[in-house]
Design an enzyme around this catalytic site. Structure first.
Site, PDB file in Angstrom:
ATOM      1  N   ARG A  33       0.607  -1.354  -0.007  1.00 10.79           N
ATOM      2  CA  ARG A  33      -0.025   0.112  -0.121  1.00 10.79           C
ATOM      3  C   ARG A  33       0.811   1.054  -0.074  1.00 10.79           C
ATOM      4  O   ARG A  33       0.487   2.390  -0.348  1.00 10.79           O
ATOM      5  CB  ARG A  33      -1.002  -0.053   1.027  1.00 10.79           C
ATOM      6  CG  ARG A  33      -1.896  -1.066   1.144  1.00 10.79           C
ATOM      7  CD  ARG A  33      -2.722  -1.224   2.432  1.00 10.79           C
ATOM      8  NE  ARG A  33      -1.607  -1.289   3.619  1.00 10.79           N
ATOM      9  CZ  ARG A  33      -1.673  -1.710   4.815  1.00 10.79           C
ATOM     10  NH1 ARG A  33      -2.992  -1.324   5.440  1.00 10.79           N
ATOM     11  NH2 ARG A  33      -0.825  -1.868   5.645  1.00 10.79           N
ATOM     12  N   TYR A 148      -5.565 -13.841  15.404  1.00 11.76           N
ATOM     13  CA  TYR A 148      -4.412 -13.933  14.309  1.00 11.76           C
ATOM     14  C   TYR A 148      -3.953 -15.251  14.276  1.00 11.76           C
ATOM     15  O   TYR A 148      -4.046 -16.076  13.041  1.00 11.76           O
ATOM     16  CB  TYR A 148      -3.126 -12.998  15.073  1.00 11.76           C
ATOM     17  CG  TYR A 148      -1.871 -13.419  14.329  1.00 11.76           C
ATOM     18  CD1 TYR A 148      -1.886 -12.671  12.936  1.00 11.76           C
ATOM     19  CD2 TYR A 148      -0.749 -14.005  14.836  1.00 11.76           C
ATOM     20  CE1 TYR A 148      -0.635 -12.784  12.177  1.00 11.76           C
ATOM     21  CE2 TYR A 148       0.081 -14.110  13.833  1.00 11.76           C
ATOM     22  CZ  TYR A 148       0.417 -13.633  12.443  1.00 11.76           C
ATOM     23  OH  TYR A 148       1.439 -13.886  11.770  1.00 11.76           O
ATOM     24  N   VAL A 181      10.348 -13.366  13.830  1.00 14.62           N
ATOM     25  CA  VAL A 181      11.116 -12.572  12.891  1.00 14.62           C
ATOM     26  C   VAL A 181      11.124 -11.104  13.401  1.00 14.62           C
ATOM     27  O   VAL A 181       9.969 -10.723  13.493  1.00 14.62           O
ATOM     28  CB  VAL A 181      10.706 -12.788  11.556  1.00 14.62           C
ATOM     29  CG1 VAL A 181      11.452 -12.193  10.584  1.00 14.62           C
ATOM     30  CG2 VAL A 181      10.217 -14.275  11.069  1.00 14.62           C
ATOM     31  N   PHE A 185       6.590  -6.115  12.194  1.00 12.29           N
ATOM     32  CA  PHE A 185       5.505  -6.785  12.739  1.00 12.29           C
ATOM     33  C   PHE A 185       4.992  -6.579  14.193  1.00 12.29           C
ATOM     34  O   PHE A 185       3.604  -6.334  14.244  1.00 12.29           O
ATOM     35  CB  PHE A 185       5.882  -8.321  12.662  1.00 12.29           C
ATOM     36  CG  PHE A 185       4.747  -9.449  13.063  1.00 12.29           C
ATOM     37  CD1 PHE A 185       3.783  -9.769  12.218  1.00 12.29           C
ATOM     38  CD2 PHE A 185       4.539  -9.734  14.406  1.00 12.29           C
ATOM     39  CE1 PHE A 185       2.798 -10.634  12.690  1.00 12.29           C
ATOM     40  CE2 PHE A 185       3.789 -10.566  15.082  1.00 12.29           C
ATOM     41  CZ  PHE A 185       2.883 -11.240  13.941  1.00 12.29           C
TER      42      PHE A 185
HETATM   43  P1  NDP Z   1       5.950  -6.590   8.084  1.00 13.58           P
HETATM   44  O1  NDP Z   1       4.951  -5.539   9.037  1.00 13.58           O
HETATM   45  O2  NDP Z   1       7.301  -5.930   8.432  1.00 13.58           O
HETATM   46  O3  NDP Z   1       5.709  -6.305   6.656  1.00 13.58           O
HETATM   47  C1  NDP Z   1       4.033  -6.696   6.615  1.00 13.58           C
HETATM   48  C2  NDP Z   1       3.837  -6.293   4.774  1.00 13.58           C
HETATM   49  O4  NDP Z   1       2.440  -6.625   4.454  1.00 13.58           O
HETATM   50  C3  NDP Z   1       4.160  -5.001   4.413  1.00 13.58           C
HETATM   51  O5  NDP Z   1       5.022  -4.856   3.386  1.00 13.58           O
HETATM   52  C4  NDP Z   1       2.817  -4.358   4.369  1.00 13.58           C
HETATM   53  O6  NDP Z   1       2.810  -3.377   3.285  1.00 13.58           O
HETATM   54  C5  NDP Z   1       1.931  -5.581   3.745  1.00 13.58           C
HETATM   55  N1  NDP Z   1       0.711  -5.243   4.030  1.00 13.58           N
HETATM   56  C6  NDP Z   1      -0.028  -5.472   5.284  1.00 13.58           C
HETATM   57  N2  NDP Z   1      -1.409  -5.302   5.031  1.00 13.58           N
HETATM   58  C7  NDP Z   1      -1.662  -5.021   3.769  1.00 13.58           C
HETATM   59  C8  NDP Z   1      -2.584  -4.854   3.058  1.00 13.58           C
HETATM   60  N3  NDP Z   1      -3.852  -4.697   3.425  1.00 13.58           N
HETATM   61  N4  NDP Z   1      -2.581  -4.809   1.660  1.00 13.58           N
HETATM   62  C9  NDP Z   1      -1.161  -4.721   1.038  1.00 13.58           C
HETATM   63  N5  NDP Z   1      -0.284  -5.043   1.633  1.00 13.58           N
HETATM   64  C10 NDP Z   1      -0.441  -5.259   3.349  1.00 13.58           C
HETATM   65  O7  NDP Z   1       5.780  -7.668   8.767  1.00 13.58           O
HETATM   66  P2  NDP Z   1       6.433  -9.104   8.284  1.00 13.58           P
HETATM   67  O8  NDP Z   1       7.420  -8.884   7.095  1.00 13.58           O
HETATM   68  O9  NDP Z   1       6.932  -9.653   9.668  1.00 13.58           O
HETATM   69  O10 NDP Z   1       5.112 -10.120   7.806  1.00 13.58           O
HETATM   70  C11 NDP Z   1       4.996 -10.611   6.674  1.00 13.58           C
HETATM   71  C12 NDP Z   1       4.230 -11.973   6.892  1.00 13.58           C
HETATM   72  O11 NDP Z   1       4.936 -12.872   7.790  1.00 13.58           O
HETATM   73  C13 NDP Z   1       2.935 -11.723   7.481  1.00 13.58           C
HETATM   74  O12 NDP Z   1       1.839 -12.655   6.676  1.00 13.58           O
HETATM   75  C14 NDP Z   1       2.891 -12.251   9.194  1.00 13.58           C
HETATM   76  O13 NDP Z   1       1.708 -12.471   9.438  1.00 13.58           O
HETATM   77  C15 NDP Z   1       4.068 -13.269   8.533  1.00 13.58           C
HETATM   78  N6  NDP Z   1       4.767 -13.734   9.885  1.00 13.58           N
HETATM   79  C16 NDP Z   1       5.639 -13.092  10.592  1.00 13.58           C
HETATM   80  C17 NDP Z   1       6.186 -13.318  11.659  1.00 13.58           C
HETATM   81  C18 NDP Z   1       7.141 -12.495  12.440  1.00 13.58           C
HETATM   82  O14 NDP Z   1       7.546 -12.604  13.428  1.00 13.58           O
HETATM   83  N7  NDP Z   1       7.383 -11.117  11.841  1.00 13.58           N
HETATM   84  C19 NDP Z   1       6.476 -14.712  11.944  1.00 13.58           C
HETATM   85  C20 NDP Z   1       5.367 -15.460  11.100  1.00 13.58           C
HETATM   86  C21 NDP Z   1       4.667 -14.924  10.094  1.00 13.58           C
HETATM   87  P3  NDP Z   1       2.017  -2.016   3.339  1.00 13.58           P
HETATM   88  O15 NDP Z   1       1.862  -1.595   4.810  1.00 13.58           O
HETATM   89  O16 NDP Z   1       2.781  -0.977   2.414  1.00 13.58           O
HETATM   90  O17 NDP Z   1       0.767  -2.354   2.797  1.00 13.58           O
HETATM   91  C1  8X3 Z   2       4.115 -14.190  13.902  1.00 18.52           C
HETATM   92  C2  8X3 Z   2       4.721 -15.053  15.028  1.00 18.52           C
HETATM   93  O1  8X3 Z   2       4.311 -15.892  17.682  1.00 18.52           O
HETATM   94  O2  8X3 Z   2       4.088 -13.499  17.156  1.00 18.52           O
HETATM   95  O3  8X3 Z   2       3.330 -14.807  13.307  1.00 18.52           O
HETATM   96  O4  8X3 Z   2       2.468 -15.147  16.454  1.00 18.52           O
HETATM   97  S1  8X3 Z   2       3.898 -14.861  16.481  1.00 18.52           S
END
Ligand code: NDP
Ligand code: 8X3
Length: 248
Positions: A33, A148, A181, A185
Site C-alpha cells: 500500500r 491472528y 522474525v 510486525f
Molecule cells: P511487516 O509488518 O514488516 O510487513 C508486512 C507487509 O505486509 C508490509 O509490506 C505491508 O505493506 C503488507 N501489508 C499489510 N497489510 C496489507 C494490505 N492490506 N494490503 C497490502 N499489503 C499489506 O511484517 P512481516 O514481514 O513480519 O510479515 C510478513 C508476513 O509474515 C505476514 O503474513 C506475517 O503474518 C508473517 N509472519 C511474520 C512473523 C514475524 O515474527 N515477523 C512470523 C510468522 C509469520 P504496506 O503496509 O505497504 O501495505
Molecule cells: C508471528 C509469530 O508468534 O508472534 O506470526 O504469532 S507470533
C-alpha cells in the site's frame, strides 16, 4: 527468467524476498500500500521490476491492478502471498472488531483474492508455484493470539487444500511458517508502541527477514519434481510458540 509477484514487498519478509530474488535474476512485481516505499525498492533492486500499489483487502483493487499489467508482465510464475499482520493482543472478550476484520481481510481474504486472480493462468499453463507465508501461529495457539492464530491456521489449511486442487496441473503450493522474525510486525501489532514491540525480542536472537527470504528461495528453487509442502522455521532460542529461552 521467471516472474515473481510479492504481496507486502514494502517491509520485512516481503522486502527481503524481493532483494533475494532480484539478486538471483527474477523479474519482480512488487506490491503493497505504501507507494513511496514500493518505488524506492523498485529503483534500488538490481532486477526488472514493476510496482503495483493496492490494498489486498479490496478485491476490485486487486483485479484492477492485475489487469493493468502490461502483456509482458502478465505471466506470473511464482506468487508469494506474504502480506499480513497481527493487530492487537487481547483476550477474546476484549478484542476490537476492527482489528479482527483487518486481520481476517488481509491474512485470509487478501491471500484468497490474489490466488483466485493468478491461479487460473498457472492452471492454463500447467505450471507455477504459490508460496504462502503462514506462521508458528498457524501450528500452535497462544494466549491472546485468538484471531491472528485463527487466520494463520486458516492459511495452513488453505495451503493444503490449494495443493490438492492444483496438483493435477503440476502447480506447487508451499507453506513457509516462521517463528519470531524481527520486522515491523510487532510495531504494527502494538500500533507503534516501540517499547512494547522491542520487548518481544528481548534476550534472544530472533530470525531476520533475510533468514526467511533464504528459506523461501530454497523452497522456490527445488527441482521441478520436488515440492517443499510445509516448512517451520524458528529462532534457535524458540522451541515452541511460548517456550522461548531468553538470556537475562
Ligand atoms: P511487516 O509488518 O514488516 O510487513 C508486512 C507487509 O505486509 C508490509 O509490506 C505491508 O505493506 C503488507 N501489508 C499489510 N497489510 C496489507 C494490505 N492490506 N494490503 C497490502 N499489503 C499489506 O511484517 P512481516 O514481514 O513480519 O510479515 C510478513 C508476513 O509474515 C505476514 O503474513 C506475517 O503474518 C508473517 N509472519 C511474520 C512473523 C514475524 O515474527 N515477523 C512470523 C510468522 C509469520 P504496506 O503496509 O505497504 O501495505
Ligand atoms: C508471528 C509469530 O508468534 O508472534 O506470526 O504469532 S507470533
Amino acid at each position: 527468467m521467471p516472474t515473481m509477484l510479492i504481496t507486502g514487498a514494502t517491509a520485512g519478509i516481503g522486502e527481503a524476498a524481493a532483494e533475494k530474488f532480484a539478486a538471483a535474476g527474477y523479474r519482480l512485481i512488487l506490491t503493497g500500500r505504501r507507494r513511496g516505499r514500493l518505488d524506492a525498492l523498485a529503483a534500488r533492486l538490481p532486477a526488472e521490476t514493476l510496482a503495483l500499489c493496492f490494498d489486498v483487502r479490496d478485491p476490485e483493487a486487486v483485479r484492477a491492478a492485475l489487469d493493468s499489467l502490461p502483456a509482458e508482465w502478465q505471466q506470473v510464475d511464482l506468487l508469494l502471498n506474504n502480506a499480513g499482520l497481527a493487530a492487537g493482543l487481547s483476550p477474546i472478550h476484549e478484542g476490537l472488531l476492527s482489528d479482527w476484520e483487518q486481520m481476517i481481510d488481509t491474512n485470509l481474504k487478501g491471500l484468497l483474492y490474489l490466488t483466485r486472480a493468478i491461479a487460473p493462468q498457472m492452471v492454463a499453463r500447467r505450471s507455477g508455484h504459490i508460496i504462502n507465508i503462514g506462521s508458528i501461529a498457524g501450528k500452535e495457539a497462544y494466549l491472546n493470539g485468538n484471531v491472528y492464530c485463527a487466520t494463520k491456521h486458516a492459511v495452513d489449511a488453505l495451503t493444503r487444500c490449494m495443493r490438492m486442487d492444483l496438483v493435477p496441473y503440476g502447480i506447487k503450493v508451499s507453506n513457509v511458517a516462521p517463528g519470531m522474525v524481527e520486522t515491523e510486525f510487532s510495531q504494527v501489532r502494538f500500533k507503534g508502541d516501540t517499547a512494547r514491540a522491542g520487548k518481544v525480542y528481548e534476550g534472544l536472537q530472533p530470525l531476520t527477514a533475510a533468514d526467511i527470504a533464504d528459506v523461501i528461495y530454497f523452497v522456490a528453487t527445488c527441482p521441478p519434481h520436488v515440492t517443499i509442502n510445509d516448512i517451520l522455521v524458528m529462532p534457535t532460542a524458540q522451541a515452541s510458540v511460548a517456550v522461548v529461552h531468553r538470556q537475562p
